[in-house]
Design a protein around this motif. Structure first.
Motif, PDB file in Angstrom:
ATOM      1  N   TYR A  62      99.645  69.728  34.071  1.00  0.00           N
ATOM      2  CA  TYR A  62      98.570  69.032  34.164  1.00  0.00           C
ATOM      3  C   TYR A  62      98.323  68.723  35.791  1.00  0.00           C
ATOM      4  O   TYR A  62      98.746  68.003  36.369  1.00  0.00           O
ATOM      5  CB  TYR A  62      98.327  67.640  33.784  1.00  0.00           C
ATOM      6  CG  TYR A  62      96.766  67.258  33.052  1.00  0.00           C
ATOM      7  CD1 TYR A  62      95.707  67.837  33.459  1.00  0.00           C
ATOM      8  CD2 TYR A  62      96.491  65.936  32.574  1.00  0.00           C
ATOM      9  CE1 TYR A  62      94.481  67.561  33.011  1.00  0.00           C
ATOM     10  CE2 TYR A  62      95.237  65.460  32.175  1.00  0.00           C
ATOM     11  CZ  TYR A  62      94.136  66.271  32.341  1.00  0.00           C
ATOM     12  OH  TYR A  62      93.187  65.909  32.007  1.00  0.00           O
ATOM     13  N   ALA A  63      97.361  69.456  36.478  1.00  0.00           N
ATOM     14  CA  ALA A  63      97.507  69.630  37.956  1.00  0.00           C
ATOM     15  C   ALA A  63      96.249  68.903  38.460  1.00  0.00           C
ATOM     16  O   ALA A  63      96.238  68.354  39.429  1.00  0.00           O
ATOM     17  CB  ALA A  63      97.591  70.886  38.348  1.00  0.00           C
ATOM     18  N   PHE A  64      95.023  69.177  37.756  1.00  0.00           N
ATOM     19  CA  PHE A  64      93.739  68.727  38.133  1.00  0.00           C
ATOM     20  C   PHE A  64      93.083  68.594  37.096  1.00  0.00           C
ATOM     21  O   PHE A  64      92.751  69.459  36.177  1.00  0.00           O
ATOM     22  CB  PHE A  64      93.148  69.458  39.238  1.00  0.00           C
ATOM     23  CG  PHE A  64      92.044  68.641  39.851  1.00  0.00           C
ATOM     24  CD1 PHE A  64      92.351  67.943  41.177  1.00  0.00           C
ATOM     25  CD2 PHE A  64      90.587  68.901  39.587  1.00  0.00           C
ATOM     26  CE1 PHE A  64      91.328  67.278  41.939  1.00  0.00           C
ATOM     27  CE2 PHE A  64      89.770  68.124  40.032  1.00  0.00           C
ATOM     28  CZ  PHE A  64      89.965  67.685  41.281  1.00  0.00           C
ATOM     29  N   ASN A  68      89.407  64.187  37.863  1.00  0.00           N
ATOM     30  CA  ASN A  68      89.688  63.848  39.118  1.00  0.00           C
ATOM     31  C   ASN A  68      88.566  64.364  40.414  1.00  0.00           C
ATOM     32  O   ASN A  68      89.036  63.977  41.456  1.00  0.00           O
ATOM     33  CB  ASN A  68      91.134  64.793  39.349  1.00  0.00           C
ATOM     34  CG  ASN A  68      92.278  64.383  38.796  1.00  0.00           C
ATOM     35  OD1 ASN A  68      93.191  65.032  38.209  1.00  0.00           O
ATOM     36  ND2 ASN A  68      92.247  63.129  38.534  1.00  0.00           N
ATOM     37  N   SER A 196      95.278  60.477  29.036  1.00  0.00           N
ATOM     38  CA  SER A 196      94.241  60.926  30.004  1.00  0.00           C
ATOM     39  C   SER A 196      93.588  62.309  29.746  1.00  0.00           C
ATOM     40  O   SER A 196      93.391  63.088  30.854  1.00  0.00           O
ATOM     41  CB  SER A 196      94.694  60.904  31.470  1.00  0.00           C
ATOM     42  OG  SER A 196      95.319  59.936  31.563  1.00  0.00           O
TER      43      SER A 196
HETATM   44  C1  IPE Z   1      96.095  62.674  35.087  1.00  0.00           C
HETATM   45  O1  IPE Z   1      96.403  61.675  35.961  1.00  0.00           O
HETATM   46  C2  IPE Z   1      95.534  63.938  35.541  1.00  0.00           C
HETATM   47  C3  IPE Z   1      96.651  64.632  36.140  1.00  0.00           C
HETATM   48  C4  IPE Z   1      97.840  64.381  36.371  1.00  0.00           C
HETATM   49  C5  IPE Z   1      96.161  65.969  36.877  1.00  0.00           C
HETATM   50  P1  IPE Z   1      95.163  60.745  36.336  1.00  0.00           P
HETATM   51  O2  IPE Z   1      96.165  59.871  37.328  1.00  0.00           O
HETATM   52  O3  IPE Z   1      93.977  61.231  36.755  1.00  0.00           O
HETATM   53  O4  IPE Z   1      95.035  59.816  35.120  1.00  0.00           O
HETATM   54  P2  IPE Z   1      94.642  58.327  34.845  1.00  0.00           P
HETATM   55  O5  IPE Z   1      93.469  58.101  35.764  1.00  0.00           O
HETATM   56  O6  IPE Z   1      95.723  57.609  35.324  1.00  0.00           O
HETATM   57  O7  IPE Z   1      94.133  58.230  33.551  1.00  0.00           O
END
Ligand code: IPE
Ligand code: IPE
Ligand code: MG
Length: 240
Positions: A62-64, A68, A196
């Motif tokens: 999961y990169a983006f 985000n 997420s």
């Molecule tokens: C999940 O992490 C998305 C990625 C790793 C790409 P986030 O940091 O965006 O998720 P939340 O906000 O803690 O749920």
């Protein structure tokens, strides 16, 4: 269990990772968040190489996420720059590394140049079978299902599909992950205990391992520990 038995155990075929904790890693060091993402990109290179050594067949990262984009323009463009850099490097080393690339997510919102790099990496690596890396980019699990349902509805409208034929397998074939087996193991570093919007359809029977390490610090030993934890689980799939 003896050490021998443990080493006999094959790693999961498919490991999925929520690469989280870059921002906190940077903050702890008084650095900009983008520096955390650069260190996270290194952790990804390290982890992908190690997965190949172990014989893992699929690595999904999961990169983006679709969420985000809420971050500052500076952070988003820093992440996109790092992704483009990584893909240029991957294209350069393609014949050496034999990594097959796929992209999950709605690429239409990416810049034309980044999208072009993704599509080129995907098409040029299609013949490789050693390890497949699935990059989740502008990916959201709900968005993936909505796009799949729309594509199916369009096929119905064009007379190419019939709603009576809908099955779990058929819906799977409309997802970004079509033809990829479900991940056996999902790892989330950084200490957060949630998914997420990551692969909701594909992970209903995955084993989740949540770890306190921040993603830029994630090491081959951490991956070993997650795989060991996975082997300790008793997977029943609803059976008795
Ligand atoms: C999940 O992490 C998305 C990625 C790793 C790409 P986030 O940091 O965006 O998720 P939340 O906000 O803690 O749920
Ligand atoms: C994950 O790290 C990378 C992306 C979501 C792009 P974060 O940037 O979410 O790091 P934290 O969670 O703020 O520490
Ligand atoms: Mg985060």
């Amino acid at each position: 269990m003896s050490a021998e038995n443990r080493t006999d155990r094959r790693p999961p075929r498919h490991i999925a990772i929520i690469m989280d904790g870059n921002g906190r890693w940077a903050k702890k060091r008084g650095l900009a968040r983008t520096a955390g993402h650069a260190a996270g990109a290194e952790a990804f290179r390290r982890t992908a190489n190690y997965c190949r050594t172990l014989g893992v067949e699929y690595l999904t990262v999961y990169a983006f996420s679709t969420e985000n984009w809420k971050r500052s323009e500076e952070e988003v463009s820093g992440i996109m720059t790092l992704l483009a850099r990584y893909l240029r490097e991957a294209l350069r080393d393609m014949e050496k590394n034999h990594v097959r690339f796929r992209f999950f997510g709605d690429l239409s919102r990416l810049s034309p140049e980044l999208r072009r790099l993704c599509l080129e990496a995907q098409s040029r690596s299609d013949e490789y079978h050693e390890v497949q890396v699935n990059f989740c980019l502008n990916y959201g699990g709900r968005d993936e299902i909505v796009r799949a349902v729309k594509a199916f509805a369009q096929d119905v409208r064009e007379g190419k599909a019939d709603p009576d034929d809908m099955t779990e397998e058929l819906l799977s074939s409309y997802l970004d992950s079509a033809n990829v087996p479900d991940p056996e193991l999902v790892i989330r570093p950084s200490g957060e205990l949630r998914t997420s919007n990551f692969l909701p359809w594909q992970t209903v029977y995955s084993e989740f391992v949540f770890m306190n390490v921040l993603w830029p610090d994630f090491s081959p030993e951490d991956l070993d520990a997650a795989i060991e934890e996975y082997h300790r689980r008793n997977r029943r799939f609803g059976g008795a």
